[in-house]
Design an enzyme around this catalytic site. Structure first.
Site, PDB file in Angstrom:
ATOM      1  N   ASP A   1       7.055 -16.231 -49.569  1.00  9.18           N
ATOM      2  CA  ASP A   1       8.275 -16.966 -49.870  1.00  9.18           C
ATOM      3  C   ASP A   1       9.035 -16.337 -51.040  1.00  9.18           C
ATOM      4  O   ASP A   1       8.566 -15.383 -51.659  1.00  9.18           O
ATOM      5  CB  ASP A   1       7.947 -18.442 -50.141  1.00  9.18           C
TER       6      ASP A   1
ATOM      7  N   GLU B   1      21.267   0.560 -40.654  1.00 13.71           N
ATOM      8  CA  GLU B   1      20.155   0.887 -39.765  1.00 13.71           C
ATOM      9  C   GLU B   1      20.779   1.360 -38.458  1.00 13.71           C
ATOM     10  O   GLU B   1      21.490   0.605 -37.789  1.00 13.71           O
ATOM     11  CB  GLU B   1      19.271  -0.329 -39.506  1.00 13.71           C
TER      12      GLU B   1
ATOM     13  N   ASN C   1       3.003 -21.316 -52.002  1.00 11.55           N
ATOM     14  CA  ASN C   1       2.734 -22.741 -51.768  1.00 11.55           C
ATOM     15  C   ASN C   1       1.639 -22.981 -50.726  1.00 11.55           C
ATOM     16  O   ASN C   1       1.471 -24.086 -50.241  1.00 11.55           O
ATOM     17  CB  ASN C   1       4.014 -23.487 -51.379  1.00 11.55           C
TER      18      ASN C   1
ATOM     19  N   ASP D   1       1.241 -22.237 -47.618  1.00  8.87           N
ATOM     20  CA  ASP D   1       1.485 -22.511 -46.195  1.00  8.87           C
ATOM     21  C   ASP D   1       1.225 -21.276 -45.328  1.00  8.87           C
ATOM     22  O   ASP D   1       1.477 -21.281 -44.126  1.00  8.87           O
ATOM     23  CB  ASP D   1       2.904 -23.058 -45.962  1.00  8.87           C
TER      24      ASP D   1
ATOM     25  N   ASP E   1      21.731  -4.323 -40.249  1.00 12.16           N
ATOM     26  CA  ASP E   1      20.862  -4.266 -39.080  1.00 12.16           C
ATOM     27  C   ASP E   1      21.598  -3.677 -37.864  1.00 12.16           C
ATOM     28  O   ASP E   1      22.732  -4.076 -37.577  1.00 12.16           O
ATOM     29  CB  ASP E   1      20.399  -5.697 -38.760  1.00 12.16           C
TER      30      ASP E   1
ATOM     31  N   HIS F   1       9.290  -2.325 -41.481  1.00  9.60           N
ATOM     32  CA  HIS F   1       8.683  -3.464 -40.800  1.00  9.60           C
ATOM     33  C   HIS F   1       8.711  -3.328 -39.280  1.00  9.60           C
ATOM     34  O   HIS F   1       8.258  -4.228 -38.583  1.00  9.60           O
ATOM     35  CB  HIS F   1       9.422  -4.732 -41.215  1.00  9.60           C
ATOM     36  N   ASP F   2       9.271  -2.246 -38.765  1.00  4.94           N
ATOM     37  CA  ASP F   2       9.385  -2.067 -37.319  1.00  4.94           C
ATOM     38  C   ASP F   2       8.470  -0.986 -36.774  1.00  4.94           C
ATOM     39  O   ASP F   2       8.592  -0.607 -35.605  1.00  4.94           O
ATOM     40  CB  ASP F   2      10.822  -1.673 -36.947  1.00  4.94           C
TER      41      ASP F   2
ATOM     42  N   ASP G   1      19.525  -8.157 -46.199  1.00 11.32           N
ATOM     43  CA  ASP G   1      19.594  -7.672 -44.832  1.00 11.32           C
ATOM     44  C   ASP G   1      20.764  -8.401 -44.168  1.00 11.32           C
ATOM     45  O   ASP G   1      20.857  -9.625 -44.252  1.00 11.32           O
ATOM     46  CB  ASP G   1      18.287  -8.002 -44.099  1.00 11.32           C
TER      47      ASP G   1
ATOM     48  N   ASP H   1       2.637 -15.511 -50.953  1.00 11.47           N
ATOM     49  CA  ASP H   1       2.812 -16.937 -50.639  1.00 11.47           C
ATOM     50  C   ASP H   1       2.448 -17.778 -51.855  1.00 11.47           C
ATOM     51  O   ASP H   1       1.328 -17.699 -52.347  1.00 11.47           O
ATOM     52  CB  ASP H   1       1.915 -17.292 -49.444  1.00 11.47           C
TER      53      ASP H   1
END
Ligand code: TEU
Ligand code: CA
Length: 629
Positions: free
Chosen positions: A112, A340, A106, A108, A282, A411-412, A181, A104
């Protein structure tokens, strides 16, 4: 086309690629021995006989469902194919980035695009040749970007199109590649197409989705969503429902509509015109659905966890649509694709990826992410020895005709390290062992961010700490019938948030990921990038050496593989290209094991996760070695 009936024999079914994968999947799922299918007597049985034997366990509709599936499959020959052709994506080490959790810039609390650009030198230094970015398109973020509102825009959470253009040029300047993706099985319900489809039955976009009527408040069929509940969303003030296999904000596109397909190809070309090098597609095997969307079979539903799956995981027009898309969108740019493909096995995988069939370049199959008979939310310890069974089978049945993707984490899924060694006792050794296998088998490695640091599951303590829609929906469902503590335990066994926690860049507050409040919990546990960069014995340093080694040895990239017959948990093989030969030996158990007696004579040691005493006849706990012969 051969038609299968209840009079067909087990043998006939097994000879059909889809039949074989279905049988393999079922035996795996039911924890049956696959040896049975090698038995000629068993193979000679008629399905009708099998149906009689299994009457107590399996409902009658099951057999019809399987036969219908087999009879719907066309075009089931691989023909002559080999993965010998030289391609950049066979030589590359891929690195998967989950932008939200990478870096990150910035403050938040959300990673990003400038954060990715800022870390390119780290990735280059690691030995990553190609990056795969999880979705960064404009999205309401119901499923962290897998619900796309506008394919032509960048989500402001992640930055701007200028940020993206800069990232792409900086990637290319470093001789790296970038794939995006591509989520085209569904769009967000906030996508303009769906907005128009929902607003008017006469809209041309109505037919971009699967909209069906159903009276009395019931969904049009019995399919269930991957994220709990029915796979349908009611459209307000009507009897109309729209199909959504994932969240209620992810609406399945109707691939039988040629106009819709052309609009998809257009957006693909738009990104390729920008210069991206390819795509990860995907859930691409879900795009074609059985016409009429009939009910799913209950038995298959309970076995696989989702009802209706036989009507879309390998739909009747899948191959046709993939070929069309390749011809119209990917081939003109020589773009790379990796699909995928949940639920796809070796044989169907071959049909999707054999070079001469012009469909996909590679796929991700998930057959090794859980032990046979287990699923992601089960609590159990994964036995690494299963990797030997799995990879041996894929290398033999798939490897020389098609190119295998090699991965453990994404990520799954929870981290593979934690599945095998929940105590963390062997964290370093096991990290390195898994990496050795991943970098030396015949295939293309995909590292998921943090894996190179030995990242493990996050010790979450409460449901409030989780963010993933799949986990939150499941928890809500489970507590209807279970104690909250038990429901939490189950969700924590499989939650995707384990892999989504922010990267550990250093040992400071919030692990150097953000100067603000991170969107998902992060705890520095000593396995951060900064401390490992300075340590020659770290997991990260090991990955770097491995990546360099792989790059410099064609035997690994294009060479043949020979797996040693051993009856222990030693996984050993040679890789050979011309006169260059490499030997890999791995102990997949947390016990000491004698080295195989049929191993080749020891050569020059290249890499190991232990320091080697010459003449040692024993492989230590999770020991791995690579040597030249
Ligand atoms: O995942 C598809 C998929 O089938 C699973 O791996 C998924 O995680 C789900 O939990 C099944 O139980 C892809 C994406 O990788 C995932 O992040 C998305 O949520 C999903 O598609 C929908 O786009
Ligand atoms: Ca940010």
């Amino acid at each position: 086309m051969k038609q299968y009936t209840i009079k067909s024999k087990v043998r006939d079914i097994y000879e059909n690629p889809l039949g074989r994968d279905v049988i393999d999947k079922l035996t795996l799922q039911m924890g049956m021995s696959e040896k049975r299918f090698k038995n000629p007597l068993f193979r000679g049985l008629k399905l009708a006989t099998l149906r009689r034997f299994t009457k107590k366990k399996v409902d009658a509709g099951f057999w019809d469902a399987v036969l219908a599936l087999l009879n719907s499959a066309s075009d089931t020959t691989v023909g002559r194919s080999s993965d010998a052709a030289h391609k950049w994506w066979k030589e590359s080490v891929f690195y998967q980035i989950y932008p939200r959790s990478f870096y990150d810039t910035n403050g938040d609390g959300v990673g990003d695009i400038p954060g990715i650009t800022a870390k390119l030198d780290y990735l280059k230094d690691l030995g990553a040749d190609a990056l795969w970015l999880c979705p960064i398109y404009d999205s309401p973020q119901d499923d962290n970007g897998y619900d796309i509102k506008d394919y032509y825009a960048i989500d402001s959470t992640f930055g701007t199109m200028e940020d993206f253009d800069l990232l792409l040029s900086e990637v290319h300047r470093r001789d790296m590649r970038l794939i995006m993706d591509l989520v085209i099985n569904h769009t967000s319900d906030e996508h303009e197409w769906f907005q128009q489809a929902a607003a008017s039955p006469d809209s041309k976009y109505r037919n971009y989705y699967h909209v069906r009527k159903s009276a009395c408040g019931n969904p049009p069929n019995n399919w269930t969503s991957f994220f709990s509940g029915p796979a349908w969303k009611p459209l307000p003030d009507t009897d109309d429902w729209a199909l959504c296999l994932f969240s209620k904000k992810q609406m399945d596109l109707n691939w039988d509509n040629p106009d819709m397909r052309q609009d998809v190809y257009k957006l693909i070309r738009w990104w390729l015109d920008k210069g991206v090098d390819g795509f990860r597609l995907d859930v691409i095997n879900l795009i074609s659905k059985t016409p009429g969307l009939p009910d799913g079979n209950d038995f298959i539903g309970s076995l696989m966890g989702f009802r209706g799956i036989e009507h879309y995981f390998y739909g009747p027009h899948l191959h046709e649509y993939l070929r069309e898309m390749r011809k119209e969108a990917f081939d003109p740019y020589d773009a790379f694709t990796v699909g995928e493909t949940p639920g796809i096995g070796i044989e169907t995988g071959k049909l999707l990826t054999a070079e001469n069939r012009r469909e996909l370049d590679m796929i991700f199959s998930f057959d090794h992410l859980e032990m046979p008979g287990k699923s992601r939310f089960d609590e159990y310890t994964y036995d690494a020895a299963f990797l030997k069974t799995h990879f041996t089978r894929w290398m033999k049945q798939y490897g020389n005709e098609c190119r295998m993707s090699l991965f453990y984490d994404n990520h799954d899924n929870p981290r593979m390290l934690s599945k095998i060694d929940p105590s963390g006792r062997y964290r370093d050794k096991l990290s390195m062992l898994l990496a050795v296998i991943q970098f030396t088998l015949r295939g293309t490695p995909f590292i998921y961010q943090g894996q190179e640091l030995g990242a493990v599951n996050m010790p979450f303590h409460s449901i409030d700490e989780l963010r993933d829609i799949e986990s939150l929906n499941l928890y809500r469902e489970l507590i209807k019938t279970m104690q909250q503590a038990d429901a939490l335990k189950k969700v924590l066994s499989g939650t995707r948030d384990h892999a989504r926690v922010p990267m550990q860049w250093d040992a400071s507050v919030n692990s150097g990921f953000t100067a603000g409040e991170p969107w998902l919990k992060t705890v520095a546990d000593g396995y951060d990038a900064e401390s490992q960069l300075g340590n020659e014995n770290s997991v990260l340093s090991f990955y770097k050496r491995l990546a360099r080694f792989r790059k410099n040895n064609d035997a690994i990239i294009y060479g043949e593989i020979n797996i040693l017959e051993t009856d222990s948990d030693i996984f050993a093989y040679t890789r050979k290209n011309g006169s260059e030969e490499i030997y890999v030996e791995c102990n997949l158990s947390p016990e000491q094991i004698n080295r195989p007696t049929n191993r080749p004579p020891d050569g020059e040691m290249v890499l190991s996760n232990y320091s080697i005493d010459a003449g040692n006849n024993i492989m230590r706990e999770y020991e791995a070695r690579i040597c030249y012969l």
